[in-house]
Write a protein that holds these residues in place. Sequence first.
Motif, PDB file in Angstrom:
ATOM      1  N   ASP A 140       0.862  -1.172   0.000  1.00  0.00           N
ATOM      2  CA  ASP A 140       0.000   0.000   0.000  1.00  0.00           C
ATOM      3  C   ASP A 140       0.906   1.233   0.000  1.00  0.00           C
ATOM      4  N   TYR A 141       0.373   2.354  -0.453  1.00  0.00           N
ATOM      5  CA  TYR A 141       1.154   3.587  -0.434  1.00  0.00           C
ATOM      6  C   TYR A 141       1.066   4.282   0.920  1.00  0.00           C
ATOM      7  N   ASN A 142      -0.129   4.638   1.326  1.00  0.00           N
ATOM      8  CA  ASN A 142      -0.309   5.475   2.502  1.00  0.00           C
ATOM      9  C   ASN A 142      -0.576   4.632   3.745  1.00  0.00           C
ATOM     10  N   MET A 143       0.413   4.599   4.650  1.00  0.00           N
ATOM     11  CA  MET A 143       0.287   3.826   5.892  1.00  0.00           C
ATOM     12  C   MET A 143       0.868   4.642   7.038  1.00  0.00           C
ATOM     13  N   PRO A 144       0.392   4.410   8.252  1.00  0.00           N
ATOM     14  CA  PRO A 144       1.009   5.085   9.399  1.00  0.00           C
ATOM     15  C   PRO A 144       2.465   4.626   9.538  1.00  0.00           C
ATOM     16  N   GLY A 145       3.347   5.543   9.840  1.00  0.00           N
ATOM     17  CA  GLY A 145       4.744   5.180  10.061  1.00  0.00           C
ATOM     18  C   GLY A 145       5.588   5.146   8.800  1.00  0.00           C
ATOM     19  N   GLY A 146       5.033   5.468   7.666  1.00  0.00           N
ATOM     20  CA  GLY A 146       5.807   5.486   6.428  1.00  0.00           C
ATOM     21  C   GLY A 146       4.972   5.068   5.235  1.00  0.00           C
ATOM     22  N   THR A 147       5.465   5.392   4.059  1.00  0.00           N
ATOM     23  CA  THR A 147       4.734   5.056   2.841  1.00  0.00           C
ATOM     24  C   THR A 147       5.377   3.879   2.114  1.00  0.00           C
ATOM     25  N   GLY A 148       4.603   3.279   1.250  1.00  0.00           N
ATOM     26  CA  GLY A 148       5.134   2.211   0.409  1.00  0.00           C
ATOM     27  C   GLY A 148       6.248   2.715  -0.494  1.00  0.00           C
ATOM     28  N   LEU A 149       6.162   3.978  -0.903  1.00  0.00           N
ATOM     29  CA  LEU A 149       7.227   4.558  -1.724  1.00  0.00           C
ATOM     30  C   LEU A 149       8.526   4.654  -0.930  1.00  0.00           C
ATOM     31  N   GLU A 150       8.433   4.991   0.352  1.00  0.00           N
ATOM     32  CA  GLU A 150       9.630   5.024   1.201  1.00  0.00           C
ATOM     33  C   GLU A 150      10.240   3.625   1.326  1.00  0.00           C
ATOM     34  N   LEU A 151       9.388   2.604   1.399  1.00  0.00           N
ATOM     35  CA  LEU A 151       9.884   1.221   1.443  1.00  0.00           C
ATOM     36  C   LEU A 151      10.627   0.899   0.152  1.00  0.00           C
ATOM     37  N   LEU A 152      10.051   1.249  -0.984  1.00  0.00           N
ATOM     38  CA  LEU A 152      10.694   1.008  -2.277  1.00  0.00           C
ATOM     39  C   LEU A 152      12.029   1.741  -2.369  1.00  0.00           C
ATOM     40  N   GLU A 153      12.066   2.996  -1.918  1.00  0.00           N
ATOM     41  CA  GLU A 153      13.309   3.770  -1.929  1.00  0.00           C
ATOM     42  C   GLU A 153      14.382   3.116  -1.059  1.00  0.00           C
ATOM     43  N   GLN A 154      13.995   2.626   0.123  1.00  0.00           N
ATOM     44  CA  GLN A 154      14.962   1.972   1.013  1.00  0.00           C
ATOM     45  C   GLN A 154      15.510   0.692   0.382  1.00  0.00           C
ATOM     46  N   LEU A 155      14.654  -0.071  -0.259  1.00  0.00           N
ATOM     47  CA  LEU A 155      15.108  -1.290  -0.932  1.00  0.00           C
ATOM     48  C   LEU A 155      16.081  -0.943  -2.051  1.00  0.00           C
ATOM     49  N   HIS A 156      15.765   0.108  -2.782  1.00  0.00           N
ATOM     50  CA  HIS A 156      16.634   0.562  -3.872  1.00  0.00           C
ATOM     51  C   HIS A 156      18.011   0.957  -3.336  1.00  0.00           C
ATOM     52  N   ARG A 157      18.018   1.756  -2.266  1.00  0.00           N
ATOM     53  CA  ARG A 157      19.291   2.194  -1.673  1.00  0.00           C
ATOM     54  C   ARG A 157      20.116   1.026  -1.155  1.00  0.00           C
ATOM     55  N   SER A 158      19.450  -0.001  -0.636  1.00  0.00           N
ATOM     56  CA  SER A 158      20.177  -1.143  -0.075  1.00  0.00           C
ATOM     57  C   SER A 158      20.632  -2.121  -1.153  1.00  0.00           C
ATOM     58  N   GLY A 159      20.176  -1.906  -2.392  1.00  0.00           N
ATOM     59  CA  GLY A 159      20.593  -2.773  -3.496  1.00  0.00           C
ATOM     60  C   GLY A 159      19.795  -4.053  -3.625  1.00  0.00           C
ATOM     61  N   LYS A 160      18.724  -4.196  -2.863  1.00  0.00           N
ATOM     62  CA  LYS A 160      17.901  -5.408  -2.955  1.00  0.00           C
ATOM     63  C   LYS A 160      17.114  -5.396  -4.253  1.00  0.00           C
ATOM     64  N   LYS A 161      17.127  -6.508  -4.945  1.00  0.00           N
ATOM     65  CA  LYS A 161      16.444  -6.632  -6.228  1.00  0.00           C
ATOM     66  C   LYS A 161      15.181  -7.457  -6.037  1.00  0.00           C
ATOM     67  N   ILE A 162      14.083  -6.761  -5.776  1.00  0.00           N
ATOM     68  CA  ILE A 162      12.798  -7.413  -5.517  1.00  0.00           C
ATOM     69  C   ILE A 162      11.746  -6.742  -6.387  1.00  0.00           C
ATOM     70  N   SER A 163      10.953  -7.523  -7.103  1.00  0.00           N
ATOM     71  CA  SER A 163       9.844  -6.963  -7.868  1.00  0.00           C
ATOM     72  C   SER A 163       8.913  -6.244  -6.902  1.00  0.00           C
ATOM     73  N   PHE A 164       8.379  -5.097  -7.316  1.00  0.00           N
ATOM     74  CA  PHE A 164       7.624  -4.253  -6.392  1.00  0.00           C
ATOM     75  C   PHE A 164       6.389  -3.682  -7.068  1.00  0.00           C
ATOM     76  N   ILE A 165       5.252  -3.861  -6.420  1.00  0.00           N
ATOM     77  CA  ILE A 165       3.999  -3.262  -6.860  1.00  0.00           C
ATOM     78  C   ILE A 165       3.537  -2.315  -5.761  1.00  0.00           C
ATOM     79  N   LEU A 166       3.328  -1.051  -6.101  1.00  0.00           N
ATOM     80  CA  LEU A 166       2.811  -0.080  -5.143  1.00  0.00           C
ATOM     81  C   LEU A 166       1.341   0.159  -5.449  1.00  0.00           C
ATOM     82  N   MET A 167       0.483  -0.089  -4.452  1.00  0.00           N
ATOM     83  CA  MET A 167      -0.956   0.090  -4.611  1.00  0.00           C
ATOM     84  C   MET A 167      -1.380   1.371  -3.913  1.00  0.00           C
TER      85      MET A 167
END
Length: 154
Positions: free
Chosen positions: A82-109
């Motif tokens: 999900d995008y909008n959640m308490p404590g952070g957004t799904g986009l922030e999760l995607l950005e963190q994964l990107h910065r850490s170099g993790k290669k995971i398919s990602f769907i943001l709803m």
Amino acid sequence: MGRSGVYGTSICCTECLLRVMFNLSLIEGKILKKMLIVEDDVTFLGLLSHVLRNQFEIYEACGVNEALKLLENISVDLICSDYNMPGGTGLELLEQLHRSGKKISFILMSGTEDSFVVHSVKFYGGTFCNKTDSDLLTTIRKKQIVNSGDWFMG
């Protein structure tokens, strides 16, 4: 809203996600098996998990911090967040994964299509899906047939 191809897409959920997943399967040829669903609405989380359990080994998180903690101990092929959640957004999760170099398919709803969010998801190699689209499940199932490797986060 345009459709920009396989590597960074903005789509109408299910129908288009199936198309994206099919195209990626032709390129990479791997079936995704483990999925993390990140959703703060426990009713929607339970429903989505129940519907997809036959196709995926499902892991659940109710927010970004819980998802990151889970990802310290498990590996998944696909994250549907999900995008909008308490404590952070799904986009922030995607950005963190990107910065850490993790290669995971990602769907943001999301229930709404904000052009900044759609553009940002594309930038990080993910797929945007409108939560209110009736094709959400088809989109997720299509995303199942893909190699979670080299195509994501170039």
